[in-house]
Motif scaffolding. Structure first.
Motif, short mmCIF file in Angstrom:
data_model
loop_
_atom_site.label_atom_id
_atom_site.label_comp_id
_atom_site.label_asym_id
_atom_site.label_seq_id
_atom_site.Cartn_x
_atom_site.Cartn_y
_atom_site.Cartn_z
N ASN A 59 0.84 -1.20 0.00
CA ASN A 59 0.00 0.00 0.00
C ASN A 59 0.88 1.26 0.00
O ASN A 59 0.62 2.20 -0.75
CB ASN A 59 -0.90 -0.01 1.24
N PHE A 60 1.94 1.27 0.80
CA PHE A 60 2.87 2.40 0.86
C PHE A 60 3.51 2.64 -0.51
O PHE A 60 3.60 3.77 -0.98
CB PHE A 60 3.95 2.14 1.91
N GLU A 61 3.94 1.57 -1.15
CA GLU A 61 4.64 1.68 -2.43
C GLU A 61 3.71 2.05 -3.58
O GLU A 61 4.09 2.83 -4.45
CB GLU A 61 5.33 0.35 -2.77
N ASN A 62 2.51 1.50 -3.60
CA ASN A 62 1.65 1.60 -4.78
C ASN A 62 0.53 2.62 -4.70
O ASN A 62 -0.04 2.99 -5.73
CB ASN A 62 1.06 0.22 -5.11
N GLU A 63 0.19 3.04 -3.49
CA GLU A 63 -0.90 4.01 -3.35
C GLU A 63 -0.43 5.35 -3.91
O GLU A 63 0.65 5.83 -3.56
CB GLU A 63 -1.30 4.15 -1.89
N THR A 64 -1.22 5.93 -4.78
CA THR A 64 -0.83 7.21 -5.36
C THR A 64 -1.47 8.36 -4.59
O THR A 64 -2.60 8.24 -4.11
CB THR A 64 -1.22 7.30 -6.85
N THR A 65 -0.74 9.43 -4.50
CA THR A 65 -1.23 10.64 -3.87
C THR A 65 -1.55 11.62 -4.99
O THR A 65 -0.69 11.87 -5.85
CB THR A 65 -0.16 11.23 -2.92
N PRO A 66 -2.76 12.17 -5.02
CA PRO A 66 -3.11 13.11 -6.08
C PRO A 66 -2.10 14.26 -6.18
O PRO A 66 -1.61 14.76 -5.16
CB PRO A 66 -4.49 13.63 -5.66
N ALA A 67 -1.81 14.67 -7.39
CA ALA A 67 -0.80 15.70 -7.65
C ALA A 67 -1.10 17.00 -6.90
O ALA A 67 -0.20 17.66 -6.39
CB ALA A 67 -0.69 15.96 -9.15
N GLU A 103 -2.82 9.49 4.97
CA GLU A 103 -2.25 8.21 4.56
C GLU A 103 -0.77 8.35 4.20
O GLU A 103 -0.37 9.29 3.52
CB GLU A 103 -3.02 7.64 3.37
N ILE A 104 0.02 7.40 4.67
CA ILE A 104 1.44 7.39 4.35
C ILE A 104 1.62 6.72 2.99
O ILE A 104 1.26 5.56 2.82
CB ILE A 104 2.25 6.63 5.41
N THR A 105 2.15 7.49 2.04
CA THR A 105 2.50 6.94 0.73
C THR A 105 3.94 7.33 0.43
O THR A 105 4.45 8.31 0.98
CB THR A 105 1.60 7.49 -0.39
N ARG A 106 4.58 6.56 -0.41
CA ARG A 106 5.96 6.88 -0.79
C ARG A 106 6.02 8.29 -1.38
O ARG A 106 6.89 9.09 -1.04
CB ARG A 106 6.51 5.87 -1.79
N GLN A 107 5.08 8.61 -2.27
CA GLN A 107 5.07 9.93 -2.90
C GLN A 107 4.97 11.05 -1.86
O GLN A 107 5.67 12.05 -1.95
CB GLN A 107 3.90 10.04 -3.88
N ARG A 108 4.11 10.87 -0.90
CA ARG A 108 3.90 11.89 0.12
C ARG A 108 5.17 12.06 0.99
O ARG A 108 5.60 13.17 1.25
CB ARG A 108 2.70 11.51 0.99
N VAL A 109 5.76 10.94 1.41
CA VAL A 109 6.96 11.01 2.24
C VAL A 109 8.09 11.70 1.47
O VAL A 109 8.77 12.58 2.02
CB VAL A 109 7.39 9.59 2.70
N GLU A 110 8.29 11.31 0.23
CA GLU A 110 9.36 11.91 -0.57
C GLU A 110 9.15 13.41 -0.77
O GLU A 110 10.09 14.21 -0.68
CB GLU A 110 9.48 11.20 -1.92
N LYS A 111 7.91 13.81 -1.04
CA LYS A 111 7.61 15.23 -1.27
C LYS A 111 7.81 16.04 0.01
O LYS A 111 8.43 17.12 -0.02
CB LYS A 111 6.18 15.39 -1.80
N ILE A 112 7.30 15.56 1.13
CA ILE A 112 7.45 16.28 2.40
C ILE A 112 8.94 16.39 2.76
O ILE A 112 9.41 17.46 3.17
CB ILE A 112 6.65 15.60 3.53
N TYR A 113 9.66 15.31 2.59
CA TYR A 113 11.09 15.31 2.90
C TYR A 113 11.80 16.37 2.05
O TYR A 113 12.60 17.17 2.56
CB TYR A 113 11.69 13.93 2.65
N ALA A 114 11.52 16.39 0.76
CA ALA A 114 12.16 17.34 -0.16
C ALA A 114 11.81 18.78 0.21
O ALA A 114 12.68 19.67 0.16
CB ALA A 114 11.74 17.04 -1.60
N GLU A 115 10.57 19.02 0.58
CA GLU A 115 10.16 20.38 0.94
C GLU A 115 10.82 20.84 2.24
O GLU A 115 11.24 22.00 2.34
CB GLU A 115 8.63 20.48 1.05
N ILE A 116 10.94 19.97 3.21
CA ILE A 116 11.62 20.33 4.46
C ILE A 116 13.09 20.62 4.17
O ILE A 116 13.67 21.57 4.69
CB ILE A 116 11.48 19.22 5.52
N GLU A 117 13.67 19.80 3.32
CA GLU A 117 15.09 19.95 2.96
C GLU A 117 15.35 21.32 2.29
O GLU A 117 16.38 21.94 2.53
CB GLU A 117 15.47 18.81 2.01
N LYS A 118 14.40 21.78 1.49
CA LYS A 118 14.54 23.05 0.76
C LYS A 118 14.43 24.28 1.67
O LYS A 118 15.02 25.30 1.40
CB LYS A 118 13.45 23.18 -0.31
N LYS A 119 13.61 24.16 2.71
CA LYS A 119 13.31 25.31 3.56
C LYS A 119 14.50 25.67 4.45
O LYS A 119 14.98 24.84 5.19
CB LYS A 119 12.08 25.03 4.43
#
Length: 178
Positions: A59-67, A103-119
């Motif tokens: 579910n974590f790997e395959n669930e998509t998060t809307p753009a 919901e925890i999804t790979r896409q969501r985790v990666e995006k949040i991580y990247a945004e925190i990293e940028k700030k």
């Protein structure tokens, strides 16, 4: 003097009876007979837990998060991002009180991580990135720590996480909330 002694004895006796009663009530109400299960039943339970865990990981790997949901992280305040992480941990942890679910999804985790990293102004940036780092690999063993660290940063007073959910409890949570 005799009157005080009688009062003391009465008070001492009352407290003693109360304490003994509480001990009997507390231990008596939680005593369960051990359940005996065969090795075969134990293996079956373990296999079922492994299957449920695999389903949760899939579910974590395959669930998509809307753009549009992913895009919102680009403009979220630091506090809102922390709140989003907090809500994500609810899928993984046991806490008496939980408000909100994401919901925890790979896409969501990666995006949040990247945004925190940028700030540049993200308070506790190194701590949060360090906590989320295992999540990028699908490892949520530290979800209780993440929950409680974020909860603490947010000055939480109610709803401290006590343990990870079992795979079955997590599956139930996912089915109920997502």
């Amino acid at each position: 003097m005799k009157k005080n002694k009688k009062k003391f004895i009465y008070l001492f006796s009352s407290v003693t009876v109360l304490v003994i009663g509480l001990i009997i009530w507390k231990t008596g109400s939680n005593v369960e007979e051990p359940v005996e299960i065969s090795e075969e039943e134990l293996e079956e339970i373990q296999e079922e837990q492994v299957d449920i865990q695999a389903s949760n990981e899939e579910n974590f790997e395959n669930e998509t998060t809307p753009a549009d949901e992913l895009k919102k992280y680009e403009t979220m305040s630091n506090d809102s991002i922390l709140q989003e992480i907090h809500k994500m941990t609810h899928q993984k942890v046991m806490a008496k009180h939980k408000w909100g679910s994401v919901e925890i999804t790979r896409q969501r985790v990666e995006k949040i991580y990247a945004e925190i990293e940028k700030k540049e102004d993200f308070q506790n940036q190194a701590v949060i990135l360090n906590l989320l780092s295992p999540w990028l690999e699908g490892n949520f063993d530290n979800a209780v720590e993440v929950h409680n660290q974020v909860w603490s940063i947010q000055d939480g007073t109610i709803g401290k996480a006590s343990r990870l959910l079992t795979p079955e409890e997590e599956r139930e949570y996912i089915n109920k909330h997502f």
